[in-house]
Design a protein around this motif. Sequence first.
Motif, PDB file in Angstrom:
ATOM      1  N   ALA A  81      98.774 105.496 207.516  1.00 60.02           N
ATOM      2  CA  ALA A  81      97.471 105.612 208.175  1.00 60.02           C
ATOM      3  C   ALA A  81      96.361 105.201 207.222  1.00 60.02           C
ATOM      4  N   VAL A  82      96.432 105.674 205.989  1.00 59.94           N
ATOM      5  CA  VAL A  82      95.426 105.334 204.980  1.00 59.94           C
ATOM      6  C   VAL A  82      95.470 103.847 204.655  1.00 59.94           C
ATOM      7  N   ARG A  83      96.666 103.300 204.479  1.00 59.20           N
ATOM      8  CA  ARG A  83      96.802 101.879 204.128  1.00 59.20           C
ATOM      9  C   ARG A  83      96.192 100.987 205.202  1.00 59.20           C
ATOM     10  N   LEU A  84      96.510 101.244 206.451  1.00 61.30           N
ATOM     11  CA  LEU A  84      95.985 100.406 207.526  1.00 61.30           C
ATOM     12  C   LEU A  84      94.473 100.548 207.668  1.00 61.30           C
ATOM     13  N   TYR A  85      93.979 101.722 207.381  1.00 56.26           N
ATOM     14  CA  TYR A  85      92.541 101.943 207.519  1.00 56.26           C
ATOM     15  C   TYR A  85      91.752 101.268 206.400  1.00 56.26           C
ATOM     16  N   GLN A  86      92.346 101.180 205.201  1.00 57.41           N
ATOM     17  CA  GLN A  86      91.612 100.667 204.045  1.00 57.41           C
ATOM     18  C   GLN A  86      91.913  99.216 203.712  1.00 57.41           C
ATOM     19  N   ASP A  87      93.090  98.732 204.046  1.00 58.93           N
ATOM     20  CA  ASP A  87      93.543  97.402 203.623  1.00 58.93           C
ATOM     21  C   ASP A  87      93.336  96.395 204.751  1.00 58.93           C
ATOM     22  N   ASN A 119      86.735  99.608 219.515  1.00 58.60           N
ATOM     23  CA  ASN A 119      85.866  99.911 218.380  1.00 58.60           C
ATOM     24  C   ASN A 119      86.545 100.743 217.299  1.00 58.60           C
ATOM     25  N   ALA A 120      87.708 101.317 217.607  1.00 59.88           N
ATOM     26  CA  ALA A 120      88.444 102.096 216.610  1.00 59.88           C
ATOM     27  C   ALA A 120      89.226 101.165 215.692  1.00 59.88           C
ATOM     28  N   ARG A 121      89.591 101.668 214.514  1.00 59.76           N
ATOM     29  CA  ARG A 121      90.325 100.836 213.552  1.00 59.76           C
ATOM     30  C   ARG A 121      91.832 101.107 213.590  1.00 59.76           C
ATOM     31  N   VAL A 122      92.236 102.363 213.769  1.00 57.26           N
ATOM     32  CA  VAL A 122      93.665 102.708 213.779  1.00 57.26           C
ATOM     33  C   VAL A 122      93.900 103.819 214.797  1.00 57.26           C
ATOM     34  N   LEU A 123      94.982 103.701 215.580  1.00 54.04           N
ATOM     35  CA  LEU A 123      95.392 104.758 216.498  1.00 54.04           C
ATOM     36  C   LEU A 123      96.524 105.560 215.866  1.00 54.04           C
ATOM     37  N   LEU A 124      96.453 106.873 215.984  1.00 49.73           N
ATOM     38  CA  LEU A 124      97.479 107.759 215.442  1.00 49.73           C
ATOM     39  C   LEU A 124      98.210 108.462 216.587  1.00 49.73           C
ATOM     40  N   HIS A 129      85.644 101.193 213.294  1.00 42.05           N
ATOM     41  CA  HIS A 129      85.488 102.399 212.487  1.00 42.05           C
ATOM     42  C   HIS A 129      86.260 103.566 213.102  1.00 42.05           C
ATOM     43  N   HIS A 130      86.747 104.424 212.233  1.00 45.64           N
ATOM     44  CA  HIS A 130      87.366 105.698 212.607  1.00 45.64           C
ATOM     45  C   HIS A 130      88.781 105.535 213.186  1.00 45.64           C
ATOM     46  N   PHE A 131      89.466 106.659 213.214  1.00 46.49           N
ATOM     47  CA  PHE A 131      90.785 106.776 213.833  1.00 46.49           C
ATOM     48  C   PHE A 131      90.613 107.312 215.250  1.00 46.49           C
ATOM     49  N   VAL A 132      91.607 107.039 216.093  1.00 43.88           N
ATOM     50  CA  VAL A 132      91.564 107.536 217.460  1.00 43.88           C
ATOM     51  C   VAL A 132      92.962 107.993 217.875  1.00 43.88           C
ATOM     52  N   SER A 133      92.998 108.992 218.736  1.00 49.31           N
ATOM     53  CA  SER A 133      94.247 109.422 219.364  1.00 49.31           C
ATOM     54  C   SER A 133      93.907 109.772 220.803  1.00 49.31           C
ATOM     55  N   ILE A 134      94.874 109.600 221.708  1.00 50.52           N
ATOM     56  CA  ILE A 134      94.590 109.834 223.124  1.00 50.52           C
ATOM     57  C   ILE A 134      95.850 110.311 223.832  1.00 50.52           C
ATOM     58  N   GLY A 135      95.679 111.159 224.823  1.00 47.69           N
ATOM     59  CA  GLY A 135      96.816 111.638 225.609  1.00 47.69           C
ATOM     60  C   GLY A 135      96.425 112.848 226.438  1.00 47.69           C
ATOM     61  N   ASN A 136      96.933 112.898 227.657  1.00 48.45           N
ATOM     62  CA  ASN A 136      96.663 114.008 228.561  1.00 48.45           C
ATOM     63  C   ASN A 136      97.094 115.324 227.911  1.00 48.45           C
ATOM     64  N   PHE A 137      96.165 116.274 227.781  1.00 40.38           N
ATOM     65  CA  PHE A 137      96.463 117.526 227.103  1.00 40.38           C
ATOM     66  C   PHE A 137      97.486 118.369 227.857  1.00 40.38           C
ATOM     67  N   ARG A 138      97.676 118.117 229.156  1.00 38.91           N
ATOM     68  CA  ARG A 138      98.660 118.891 229.926  1.00 38.91           C
ATOM     69  C   ARG A 138     100.094 118.444 229.652  1.00 38.91           C
TER      70      ARG A 138
END
Length: 421
Positions: free
Chosen positions: A339-345, A280-285, A208-217
């Motif tokens: 992003a929508v296609r990968l999350y729904q299909d 546990n996430a479905r798609v990374l952006l 479930h849900h989208f995720v993104s990750i990266g050092n803010f600095r």
Amino acid sequence: MSSLTPPKASNTLPLLLIIGYVWPEPNSSAAGSRMMQLISSFLARGYRINFASPADFSDHAVDLQALGVDVTAIELNNTSFDEFVAELQPQVVLFDRFMMEEQFAWRVSNNCPQAIRILNMEDLHSLRHARQQAIKAGGNSDDAELNTEMAHRELAAIFRSDLTLVISPFEYQLIHQHYQVPESQLLLLPFMLAEPTQPSSLPFEQRHHFVSIGNFRHAPNWDAVLQLRQLWPAIRRQCGDAELHIYGAYPPKKATQLHNSAIGFHIKGWAQDVTELMSNARVLLAPLRFGAGLKGKLLDAMCHGLPSVTTPIGAEGMTVAADWPGAVRSEDQAFIDEAVRLYQDRQAWQQAVAQIPAHLVPYQRSTLEQALFERIYGIDQDINGHRQQHFIGAMLQHHSLKSTQYMSQWIEAKNKLKSQP
């Protein structure tokens, strides 16, 4: 026998000195993970390691001493380093990023002339900086100026080094073909993954849900967060109650202020367990508009069976013959649509996951380690002959390197005057 062939007596094992730009934080950045991969590889090959850095200690850094690595705090522009390295007499010195080579390589050369000097780039800093400037000027990353002062400095460090570890195939070709660095001074060494790598098998329905990750600095990551803030409303409208969870080390106030649970835009900050969140996430952006090197977040996603939507900058250097495990798009609307296609299909998502194994092949640790140590041992067999092949490096040692030496000595003398009563 080469002096770098590990002997049986533990007290005579070859010694590696790593001069770190920072103390390694693998939970904060891909650069930290990369450094720990290198440390692990040298330890496995029977090296003793001393990790030295002029940076302040960090509470988030790895406990290197627990791994059997000696640690030393060193100073910039101070002859104390000369005394330290002269006594240590390492067989190999690895400079973490070109700035450390500029600061310390001449001192290593003066005190340990036979030590192999290796530059670990992490990424091509001058390329990343030039792309950022192009974006700021209203263009795109393709408009990056490659002939900059930072490029001159970084390439000088590469030419001076006996060997440079290049993490990205794209940057390897750029350095070799555009900047004319001989391949005998370069080694393509991407991230090294432990084997076997088995992506998470959690199915589509349980993610479930989208995720993104990266050092803010890291400037490209902060820019990506701002891009996501613009793209997210259109994605959210088509994906019901989906949420976007944004993780990263050192979140500033300007980032936490973007948190808006009403629209499912969650600034989560530090990631305590990357495996859990990605499994546990479905798609990374990852809408990266500029950057360089390889993107650890995208490789982590593959290792956890997580499809991603990114840009050509994000996927640069990571593509193979197989289709990208997700989508690579540069235009905003196309990014949103994918992003929508990968999350729904479910079928599209499963097809993306099926592409992952082919993309992990270039990162197998055993193959990459063998290439690394074969090059080190080869240089060690005839280091003088190796250096004589590279006229530009010798020339830079004779002239350009002296400028950094004299500047450092001037700063040291100035500091001493300041300290006098």
